[in-house]
Design an enzyme around this catalytic site. Structure first.
Site, PDB file in Angstrom:
ATOM      1  N   LYS A  65      -0.321  14.319   1.095  1.00 36.67           N
ATOM      2  CA  LYS A  65      -1.695  14.520   0.627  1.00 36.67           C
ATOM      3  C   LYS A  65      -1.975  16.007   0.348  1.00 36.67           C
ATOM      4  CE  LYS A  65      -3.392  10.413   3.113  1.00 36.67           C
ATOM      5  NZ  LYS A  65      -3.992   9.542   2.079  1.00 36.67           N
ATOM      6  N   HIS A  73       0.799  -1.226   0.000  1.00 29.12           N
ATOM      7  CA  HIS A  73       0.000   0.000   0.000  1.00 29.12           C
ATOM      8  C   HIS A  73       0.830   1.272   0.000  1.00 29.12           C
ATOM      9  CE1 HIS A  73      -3.922  -2.006   0.926  1.00 29.12           C
ATOM     10  NE2 HIS A  73      -3.126  -2.896   1.498  1.00 29.12           N
TER      11      HIS A  73
HETATM   12  C1  26Q Z   1       3.159   1.113  10.369  1.00 32.65           C
HETATM   13  C2  26Q Z   1       4.108   0.915  11.356  1.00 32.65           C
HETATM   14  C3  26Q Z   1       3.871   1.342  12.661  1.00 32.65           C
HETATM   15  C4  26Q Z   1       2.661   1.963  12.946  1.00 32.65           C
HETATM   16  C5  26Q Z   1       1.724   2.151  11.962  1.00 32.65           C
HETATM   17  C6  26Q Z   1       1.968   1.734  10.668  1.00 32.65           C
HETATM   18  C7  26Q Z   1       0.966   1.957   9.603  1.00 32.65           C
HETATM   19  C8  26Q Z   1      -0.387   1.912   9.864  1.00 32.65           C
HETATM   20  C9  26Q Z   1      -1.300   2.165   8.872  1.00 32.65           C
HETATM   21  C10 26Q Z   1       1.373   2.248   8.311  1.00 32.65           C
HETATM   22  C11 26Q Z   1       0.442   2.484   7.308  1.00 32.65           C
HETATM   23  C12 26Q Z   1      -0.912   2.458   7.588  1.00 32.65           C
HETATM   24  C13 26Q Z   1      -1.933   2.730   6.592  1.00 32.65           C
HETATM   25  C14 26Q Z   1      -1.692   2.929   5.319  1.00 32.65           C
HETATM   26  C15 26Q Z   1      -2.762   3.245   4.375  1.00 32.65           C
HETATM   27  O1  26Q Z   1      -3.901   3.461   4.759  1.00 32.65           O
HETATM   28  N1  26Q Z   1      -2.467   3.291   3.071  1.00 32.65           N
HETATM   29  C16 26Q Z   1      -3.477   3.609   2.083  1.00 32.65           C
HETATM   30  O2  26Q Z   1      -4.047   2.404   1.613  1.00 32.65           O
HETATM   31  C17 26Q Z   1      -5.148   2.661   0.765  1.00 32.65           C
HETATM   32  C18 26Q Z   1      -5.769   1.339   0.401  1.00 32.65           C
HETATM   33  O3  26Q Z   1      -4.954   0.653  -0.507  1.00 32.65           O
HETATM   34  C19 26Q Z   1      -4.714   3.441  -0.455  1.00 32.65           C
HETATM   35  O4  26Q Z   1      -5.869   3.770  -1.192  1.00 32.65           O
HETATM   36  C20 26Q Z   1      -3.983   4.724  -0.051  1.00 32.65           C
HETATM   37  O5  26Q Z   1      -3.454   5.355  -1.186  1.00 32.65           O
HETATM   38  C21 26Q Z   1      -2.867   4.376   0.926  1.00 32.65           C
HETATM   39  O6  26Q Z   1      -2.255   5.561   1.413  1.00 32.65           O
END
Ligand code: 26Q
Length: 825
Positions: free
Chosen positions: A559, A362
């Site tokens: 964003k 992602h």
């Molecule tokens: C990682 C390590 C430690 C703590 C938190 C995290 C963490 C948590 C959530 C890292 C990333 C996320 C979320 C990422 C996310 O929401 N990405 C989005 O995913 C969507 C679905 O595919 C896409 O449409 C978006 O473009 C993307 O930003």
């Protein structure tokens, strides 16, 4: 109907009277309240329990069918499931709304009010978690036997409020009022080991002697799809201390230490990490990841073994999808279970693992790619570190055989570090341990091949595929936008709810002026509703005649909410300079949370609120420009904003938003997009047509070229007097007279270190916005283009995305869309 189930479910509802009786029964005998003095919470609980009853028979039938037909099962492993509220969607899926409304009315209760009192299950950060929830809806709709596996966080994503325009965070305690959808499964318990060491046994096998064992307890929520014919399970794990935990310290007489570890155990499922890669406290995050991954794999293996004797059949009967790298430890945990617990050889276990697992990426942003230090990983999961090294060796051999010219250091799963320490690259591990690695839009999959996974793509050609995200039309149109949904049903029927591509039947109506007026009227109802909520919550009076310009998403520099608010400042100055021109009235709506440790994102929230204060109170401006930051963005707030949007802001730095899904929801609800050629915007643009979207700014390729050449924003700022005036105003305290230096960090970022190319895209964005203004002034033409957006984005259904996963990744059959739509009639 299944032979073993009753001909008519015991609690089958055929009338409003049946419904009324069931609700009262639940209120008295399950909630334990007298209807005389029950409060709204109690009625809400009673209604949820009554509706949940309607799912149970179909749930059991779905499960029985999967066993009877020995169907291949899909397991979706995700740290996040952002499901929001379930009541309204479930009622609509089951076709019960009329009965429920009437039943509640006869009891003197208000349906809408009760819906609003259901807590929002905020078990996710943003897009990744919401995608998981949309996919659950679609897998049920398509009757794919599937389980979602995740963590039952006691505290979901923090609650956001504003104090003088600054974000403040409070814990989200959604479980306090009880989660009435779930079934506790006290009999489903797994042991999750942590720490300790690996010893070699006399037979030569490696054995993990863990220092600590934590229990994983299962809680199941039934998930119905459209028409409710198939019901799947969302199984969330809660951490519990084992009774005889931490024997080591207990035996040493260190009783307090032994007790402390009981508290530590429960901490594992206490709280959802905010998407914050700078955060410390990584140890707990790794433990969370292993905790739910191990519990899920043990559970699915037990289910598989209950009716299959031979683990070599696993890839034929089970597909496991890893939602980003958060469950990537599954690669080595599945190996460990197969080898250490089931006695399989390493080579065979590795083969089975890869054929069973697949991985969705992602993000490509380097700082967001998970990488665990060898010290931490080895301390928490010593046996897994051995297995990672073993896989890495195999992998290096494959790579060396494939191509001599590759840089093997870059390919390794275990990074031997350039001064910044050794680490396990979880993206590499997930990629190497899977048979497919998918990106979430066409552009994103392409960038995977060209950047982060370039070398791996050479070694494993064809492994990377693109499956563009989608959204469920049940929640994101049918349930959240009744005015438009009703109009669609009247105009083209309801096939689109189960087969969103059918919404293209709307296209011919774009040129029908009378239909255009009705489409506009539907939007108007939602705008009036949102205007009332803004007035109530923010004390800000806004006109529903204004263009509702919406940017709703997590606060992140990439964003570029900053670009949006800077445009607002430029526009504000322009209106003040010429107040008498016929400006197109605009309401700029922002909503989104910043990770608590992300200072820059929090400062941008403050800037938005400071600019809003100045603009909203300026008598010269009036309705020509208003700015509203609506606090505590979550799923149910999105459901109220999206139907009311005229303009959808999708303005990320090209190459950084993997897909976006809000862009799809907004276009589906008749908002026109202003956006960069990023993520799924590219494909939205192709489908709605260039005339019906406002694309601006640098492309991903141009951004990459600028990065190589070295981009100097100072030259851009000096050459653009409007941009300069905006930055100067922000920097000199025009919006923060009480603290002129407040936004120093923002101005410095823009001037010396504009990593997200805000200054580079500023002029193009302003031009695009003025074209938007012009477009909005012609109401008939604007509405025509909005209708074309709704009519042409049917492809962005989560059902289509799940069909693609089923075919390209899981090897699972799904009914064709046409058959499905007919069956639904
Ligand atoms: C990682 C390590 C430690 C703590 C938190 C995290 C963490 C948590 C959530 C890292 C990333 C996320 C979320 C990422 C996310 O929401 N990405 C989005 O995913 C969507 C679905 O595919 C896409 O449409 C978006 O473009 C993307 O930003």
């Amino acid at each position: 109907m299944d032979a073993a189930s009753p001909a008519k479910p015991m609690r089958h509802i055929a009338s409003a009277e049946d419904m009324r009786r069931l609700i009262v029964d639940k209120l008295i005998y399950s909630v334990g309240k007298d209807p005389q003095n029950a409060v709204r919470q109690d009625w809400s609980a009673a209604l949820i329990l009554a509706v949940r009853d309607q799912l149970v028979d179909r749930w059991m039938q779905s499960t029985r069918k999967a066993y009877r037909e020995d169907q291949k099962r899909v397991y979706y492993l995700s740290m996040e499931f952002l499901i929001g509220r379930l009541l309204k969607d479930t009622i609509l899926n089951l076709g019960l709304e009329k009965h429920v409304r009437e039943a509640l009315a006869s009891l003197g209760r208000d349906y809408e009010q009760i819906l609003r009192s259901e807590p929002d299950a905020a078990l996710g950060n943003g897009g990744l978690g919401r995608l998981a929830a949309c996919f659950l809806d679609s897998m049920s709709t398509l009757a794919i036997p599937a389980h979602g596996y995740g963590i039952r966080y006691e505290n979901g994503l923090f609650r956001q409020s504003l104090a003088d325009g600054w974000q403040t965070e409070e814990p989200e305690d959604w479980l306090v009022t009880g989660h009435n959808w779930e079934f506790e499964r006290p009999e489903v318990i797994y042991h999750i080991p942590f720490g300790g060491q690996v010893v070699e046994r006399h037979d030569g096998r490696r054995h993990w002697q863990a220092a600590e064992v934590i229990l994983a307890a299962a809680y199941d929520t039934p998930i119905a799809g459209w028409r409710g014919s198939h019901v799947n399970t969302l199984r969330l794990w809660a951490a519990r201390p084992a009774t005889r935990i931490d024997l080591a310290s207990f035996n040493r007489g260190e009783y307090l230490t032994a007790m402390e570890s009981a508290v530590r155990a429960e901490t594992i499922s206490r709280v959802l990490y905010p998407d914050d890669t700078t955060d410390e406290g990584k140890n707990l995050r790794l433990r969370q990841e292993f905790f739910f991954t191990s519990a899920s794999l043990q559970d699915l293996l037990r289910r598989f073994l209950s009716d299959h004797p031979d683990l070599r059949q696993l890839p034929d009967k089970v597909a496991i999808q890893l939602n980003d790298t958060h469950p990537a430890v599954a690669v080595v945990e599945l190996m460990r279970l197969l080898v250490d617990e089931h006695g399989m050889g390493m080579d065979e276990a590795y083969d089975i693992t890869r054929r069973t697992l697949s991985y969705t990426n992602h993000t490509l942003m380097p700082e967001a790619l998970e990488r665990w230090s060898l010290t931490l990983f080895g301390a928490v999961l010593p046996r897994h570190l051995e297995l990672v090294r073993w896989i890495d060796e195999q992998h290096l051999r494959t790579a060396a055989a494939a191509q001599r010219s590759l840089d093997l250091e870059r390919l390794r799963i275990v990074d031997h570090g350039n001064g910044n320490g050794h680490g396990v690259r979880m993206g590499h591990l997930a990629f190497v341990g899977s048979h497919r690695a998918n990106g979430v839009s066409a552009l994103h999959a392409d960038l995977m091949r060209r950047t982060v996974f370039h070398d791996l793509d050479q070694v494993y050609p064809g492994r990377i595929i693109g499956v563009t995200n989608g959204v469920t039309p049940r929640r994101w149109l049918h349930s959240c936008n009744k005015p438009l949904s009703d109009l669609l049903e009247e105009t083209i029927g309801e096939a689109w709810i189960g087969d969103l591509e059918a919404i293209k039947a709307l296209e011919p109506f774009a040129d029908d002026a009378a239909f255009g007026e009705r489409f506009h009227a539907a939007k108007r109802i939602s705008k009036e509703r949102l205007a009332a909520e803004i007035e109530e919550r923010l004390g800000l009076k806004v006109s529903p005649d204004a263009m509702f310009d919406v940017q709703i998403k997590r606060m992140h520099e990439y964003k570029r909410q900053l670009l949006n608010i800077m445009e607002a400042v430029a526009h504000y100055f322009a209106i003040r300079a010429e107040p008498d021109r016929d400006w197109t009235p605009r309401l700029k709506i922002f909503a989104g949370k910043a990770a608590p440790g992300y200072q820059m994102a929090k400062l941008i929230i403050k800037l938005i609120n400071d600019v809003a204060r100045a603009v909203n109170s300026d008598p010269v401006i009036g309705d020509r420009l208003k700015i509203a930051f609506i606090p505590n963005y979550n799923v149910s707030l999105a459901e109220r904003i999206i139907p009311a949007a005229d303009l959808s802001e999708q303005i990320s730095t090209a190459g950084m938003e993997a897909s976006g899904t809000g862009n799809m929801k907004l276009a589906l609800n008749g908002a026109i997009t202003i956006g960069t050629l990023d993520g799924a915007n590219v494909e939205i643009s192709e489908r709605v047509g260039a005339q019906n979207i406002h694309i601006f700014g640098l492309t991903a390729e141009e951004i990459a070229a600028h990065r190589l050449a070295g981009f100097d924003s100072r030259a851009v700022i000096e050459a653009d007097p409007i941009l300069k005036s905006v930055i100067d105003a922000i920097g000199s305290g025009v919006f923060s007279p009480e603290e002129p230096g407040r936004f120093r960090a923002i101005v410095d970022r823009l001037t010396y270190d504009d990593f997200f190319f805000v200054t580079a895209d500023f002029a193009a964005y302003l031009d695009a916005q003025r074209q938007v203004d012009e477009g909005f002034n012609d109401r008939r033409e604007w509405t025509r283009r909005a209708i074309l957006n709704t009519a042409r984005v049917g492809w962005f259904s989560a059902d289509r995305a799940i069909r693609d996963y089923a075919r390209e990744i899981w090897g699972v059959d799904t009914p064709p869309p046409s058959a499905f739509a007919e069956a639904a009639e």
